[in-house]
Design a protein around this motif. Sequence first.
Motif, PDB file in Angstrom:
ATOM      1  N   GLN A  96       0.837  -1.203   0.000  1.00  0.00           N
ATOM      2  CA  GLN A  96       0.000   0.000   0.000  1.00  0.00           C
ATOM      3  C   GLN A  96       0.871   1.252   0.000  1.00  0.00           C
ATOM      4  O   GLN A  96       0.622   2.190  -0.756  1.00  0.00           O
ATOM      5  N   GLU A  97       1.870   1.254   0.856  1.00  0.00           N
ATOM      6  CA  GLU A  97       2.765   2.410   0.941  1.00  0.00           C
ATOM      7  C   GLU A  97       3.507   2.627  -0.370  1.00  0.00           C
ATOM      8  O   GLU A  97       3.656   3.761  -0.827  1.00  0.00           O
ATOM      9  N   GLN A  98       3.947   1.536  -0.995  1.00  0.00           N
ATOM     10  CA  GLN A  98       4.653   1.661  -2.268  1.00  0.00           C
ATOM     11  C   GLN A  98       3.729   2.195  -3.358  1.00  0.00           C
ATOM     12  O   GLN A  98       4.146   3.035  -4.172  1.00  0.00           O
ATOM     13  N   LEU A  99       2.494   1.723  -3.394  1.00  0.00           N
ATOM     14  CA  LEU A  99       1.545   2.198  -4.409  1.00  0.00           C
ATOM     15  C   LEU A  99       1.236   3.683  -4.214  1.00  0.00           C
ATOM     16  O   LEU A  99       1.232   4.452  -5.177  1.00  0.00           O
ATOM     17  N   CYS A 100       0.995   4.085  -2.977  1.00  0.00           N
ATOM     18  CA  CYS A 100       0.716   5.501  -2.701  1.00  0.00           C
ATOM     19  C   CYS A 100       1.920   6.368  -3.041  1.00  0.00           C
ATOM     20  O   CYS A 100       1.767   7.442  -3.647  1.00  0.00           O
ATOM     21  N   GLU A 101       3.100   5.921  -2.669  1.00  0.00           N
ATOM     22  CA  GLU A 101       4.315   6.674  -2.988  1.00  0.00           C
ATOM     23  C   GLU A 101       4.497   6.787  -4.503  1.00  0.00           C
ATOM     24  O   GLU A 101       4.863   7.839  -5.019  1.00  0.00           O
ATOM     25  N   TYR A 102       4.208   5.708  -5.207  1.00  0.00           N
ATOM     26  CA  TYR A 102       4.334   5.723  -6.663  1.00  0.00           C
ATOM     27  C   TYR A 102       3.374   6.739  -7.291  1.00  0.00           C
ATOM     28  O   TYR A 102       3.741   7.489  -8.189  1.00  0.00           O
ATOM     29  N   ILE A 103       2.147   6.766  -6.799  1.00  0.00           N
ATOM     30  CA  ILE A 103       1.161   7.734  -7.302  1.00  0.00           C
ATOM     31  C   ILE A 103       1.671   9.151  -7.070  1.00  0.00           C
ATOM     32  O   ILE A 103       1.662   9.983  -7.981  1.00  0.00           O
ATOM     33  N   ASP A 104       2.144   9.437  -5.864  1.00  0.00           N
ATOM     34  CA  ASP A 104       2.675  10.769  -5.539  1.00  0.00           C
ATOM     35  C   ASP A 104       3.866  11.124  -6.427  1.00  0.00           C
ATOM     36  O   ASP A 104       3.946  12.234  -6.963  1.00  0.00           O
ATOM     37  N   LEU A 105       4.804  10.190  -6.558  1.00  0.00           N
ATOM     38  CA  LEU A 105       6.002  10.456  -7.364  1.00  0.00           C
ATOM     39  C   LEU A 105       5.661  10.673  -8.838  1.00  0.00           C
ATOM     40  O   LEU A 105       6.238  11.543  -9.489  1.00  0.00           O
ATOM     41  N   THR A 106       4.735   9.888  -9.348  1.00  0.00           N
ATOM     42  CA  THR A 106       4.334  10.043 -10.747  1.00  0.00           C
ATOM     43  C   THR A 106       3.729  11.420 -10.971  1.00  0.00           C
ATOM     44  O   THR A 106       4.049  12.099 -11.955  1.00  0.00           O
ATOM     45  N   LEU A 107       2.876  11.842 -10.059  1.00  0.00           N
ATOM     46  CA  LEU A 107       2.287  13.183 -10.176  1.00  0.00           C
ATOM     47  C   LEU A 107       3.394  14.242 -10.132  1.00  0.00           C
ATOM     48  O   LEU A 107       3.435  15.143 -10.979  1.00  0.00           O
ATOM     49  N   SER A 108       4.292  14.116  -9.167  1.00  0.00           N
ATOM     50  CA  SER A 108       5.372  15.096  -9.019  1.00  0.00           C
ATOM     51  C   SER A 108       6.266  15.135 -10.251  1.00  0.00           C
ATOM     52  O   SER A 108       6.657  16.216 -10.704  1.00  0.00           O
ATOM     53  N   GLU A 109       6.596  13.970 -10.787  1.00  0.00           N
ATOM     54  CA  GLU A 109       7.466  13.902 -11.960  1.00  0.00           C
ATOM     55  C   GLU A 109       6.835  14.554 -13.191  1.00  0.00           C
ATOM     56  O   GLU A 109       7.532  14.909 -14.128  1.00  0.00           O
ATOM     57  N   HIS A 110       5.518  14.707 -13.154  1.00  0.00           N
ATOM     58  CA  HIS A 110       4.818  15.325 -14.281  1.00  0.00           C
ATOM     59  C   HIS A 110       4.312  16.723 -13.934  1.00  0.00           C
ATOM     60  O   HIS A 110       3.368  17.224 -14.528  1.00  0.00           O
ATOM     61  N   GLY A 111       4.982  17.338 -12.957  1.00  0.00           N
ATOM     62  CA  GLY A 111       4.743  18.744 -12.674  1.00  0.00           C
ATOM     63  C   GLY A 111       3.627  19.078 -11.709  1.00  0.00           C
ATOM     64  O   GLY A 111       3.300  20.252 -11.527  1.00  0.00           O
ATOM     65  N   VAL A 112       3.037  18.084 -11.075  1.00  0.00           N
ATOM     66  CA  VAL A 112       1.973  18.358 -10.101  1.00  0.00           C
ATOM     67  C   VAL A 112       2.617  18.549  -8.730  1.00  0.00           C
ATOM     68  O   VAL A 112       3.367  17.693  -8.265  1.00  0.00           O
ATOM     69  N   ASP A 113       2.320  19.671  -8.108  1.00  0.00           N
ATOM     70  CA  ASP A 113       2.790  19.941  -6.752  1.00  0.00           C
ATOM     71  C   ASP A 113       1.804  19.267  -5.793  1.00  0.00           C
ATOM     72  O   ASP A 113       0.736  19.821  -5.487  1.00  0.00           O
ATOM     73  N   VAL A 114       2.150  18.058  -5.364  1.00  0.00           N
ATOM     74  CA  VAL A 114       1.243  17.253  -4.545  1.00  0.00           C
ATOM     75  C   VAL A 114       0.930  17.951  -3.223  1.00  0.00           C
ATOM     76  O   VAL A 114      -0.211  17.924  -2.765  1.00  0.00           O
ATOM     77  N   GLY A 115       1.915  18.587  -2.620  1.00  0.00           N
ATOM     78  CA  GLY A 115       1.675  19.305  -1.369  1.00  0.00           C
ATOM     79  C   GLY A 115       0.664  20.417  -1.531  1.00  0.00           C
ATOM     80  O   GLY A 115      -0.257  20.562  -0.723  1.00  0.00           O
ATOM     81  N   ALA A 116       0.813  21.194  -2.597  1.00  0.00           N
ATOM     82  CA  ALA A 116      -0.128  22.293  -2.855  1.00  0.00           C
ATOM     83  C   ALA A 116      -1.505  21.754  -3.212  1.00  0.00           C
ATOM     84  O   ALA A 116      -2.528  22.301  -2.780  1.00  0.00           O
ATOM     85  N   LEU A 117      -1.540  20.692  -3.999  1.00  0.00           N
ATOM     86  CA  LEU A 117      -2.800  20.061  -4.370  1.00  0.00           C
ATOM     87  C   LEU A 117      -3.557  19.621  -3.124  1.00  0.00           C
ATOM     88  O   LEU A 117      -4.750  19.910  -2.966  1.00  0.00           O
ATOM     89  N   ALA A 118      -2.852  18.941  -2.233  1.00  0.00           N
ATOM     90  CA  ALA A 118      -3.472  18.469  -1.001  1.00  0.00           C
ATOM     91  C   ALA A 118      -3.906  19.632  -0.122  1.00  0.00           C
ATOM     92  O   ALA A 118      -5.001  19.609   0.456  1.00  0.00           O
ATOM     93  N   ALA A 119      -3.075  20.664  -0.029  1.00  0.00           N
ATOM     94  CA  ALA A 119      -3.408  21.827   0.799  1.00  0.00           C
ATOM     95  C   ALA A 119      -4.694  22.487   0.322  1.00  0.00           C
ATOM     96  O   ALA A 119      -5.516  22.928   1.136  1.00  0.00           O
ATOM     97  N   ARG A 120      -4.871  22.567  -0.984  1.00  0.00           N
ATOM     98  CA  ARG A 120      -6.100  23.186  -1.522  1.00  0.00           C
ATOM     99  C   ARG A 120      -7.340  22.376  -1.162  1.00  0.00           C
ATOM    100  O   ARG A 120      -8.435  22.916  -1.130  1.00  0.00           O
ATOM    101  N   ARG A 121      -7.166  21.111  -0.876  1.00  0.00           N
ATOM    102  CA  ARG A 121      -8.278  20.248  -0.465  1.00  0.00           C
ATOM    103  C   ARG A 121      -8.354  20.096   1.048  1.00  0.00           C
ATOM    104  O   ARG A 121      -9.234  19.417   1.563  1.00  0.00           O
ATOM    105  N   GLY A 122      -7.380  20.671   1.750  1.00  0.00           N
ATOM    106  CA  GLY A 122      -7.377  20.577   3.204  1.00  0.00           C
ATOM    107  C   GLY A 122      -7.027  19.191   3.721  1.00  0.00           C
ATOM    108  O   GLY A 122      -7.514  18.784   4.774  1.00  0.00           O
ATOM    109  N   ILE A 123      -6.193  18.481   2.969  1.00  0.00           N
ATOM    110  CA  ILE A 123      -5.791  17.138   3.388  1.00  0.00           C
ATOM    111  C   ILE A 123      -4.273  17.037   3.435  1.00  0.00           C
ATOM    112  O   ILE A 123      -3.566  17.858   2.857  1.00  0.00           O
ATOM    113  N   ASP A 124      -3.800  16.033   4.115  1.00  0.00           N
ATOM    114  CA  ASP A 124      -2.370  15.753   4.174  1.00  0.00           C
ATOM    115  C   ASP A 124      -1.929  15.226   2.809  1.00  0.00           C
ATOM    116  O   ASP A 124      -2.662  14.451   2.190  1.00  0.00           O
ATOM    117  N   PRO A 125      -0.764  15.605   2.332  1.00  0.00           N
ATOM    118  CA  PRO A 125      -0.298  15.099   1.033  1.00  0.00           C
ATOM    119  C   PRO A 125      -0.260  13.575   0.948  1.00  0.00           C
ATOM    120  O   PRO A 125      -0.477  13.006  -0.115  1.00  0.00           O
TER     121      PRO A 125
END
Length: 135
Positions: A96-125
Amino acid sequence: MASKPPENWRAYMAETVREVAAGTLPPECASVADLYPESLLRATDAALEVFEDEVRALREPSDEAVFGSVERVVLTLNAIDRDKQHGGPHFCTAEQEQLCEYIDLTLSEHGVDVGALAARRGIDPAAITDRWRDW
């Protein structure tokens, strides 16, 4: 580019088999291949490839578009995890941790700021998959 979790799982199985053959692990450890049936590995690879393709195609994506891609991959992974053809639930804590990390890394590698995305939704990255995740 982040390595897909099934690559890690295949490497783990191969290393375990080598260690059993070398005598550094007991023979009962050879059953590690049962943890990751090839059907599970192929299905997970395919789901992650679709996700990568979707994310790669996003140009200046809205939060809704990014979360839509995350939702689709998570729902697909939920179905894979429950699919009895793979022998039942397989995504334990480490997977589970590897899958979640992979999703986050894939988003980041394609220019998505996961921290900012999560902050706009009021959730932890680390919680961007939680809304849909069963595993």
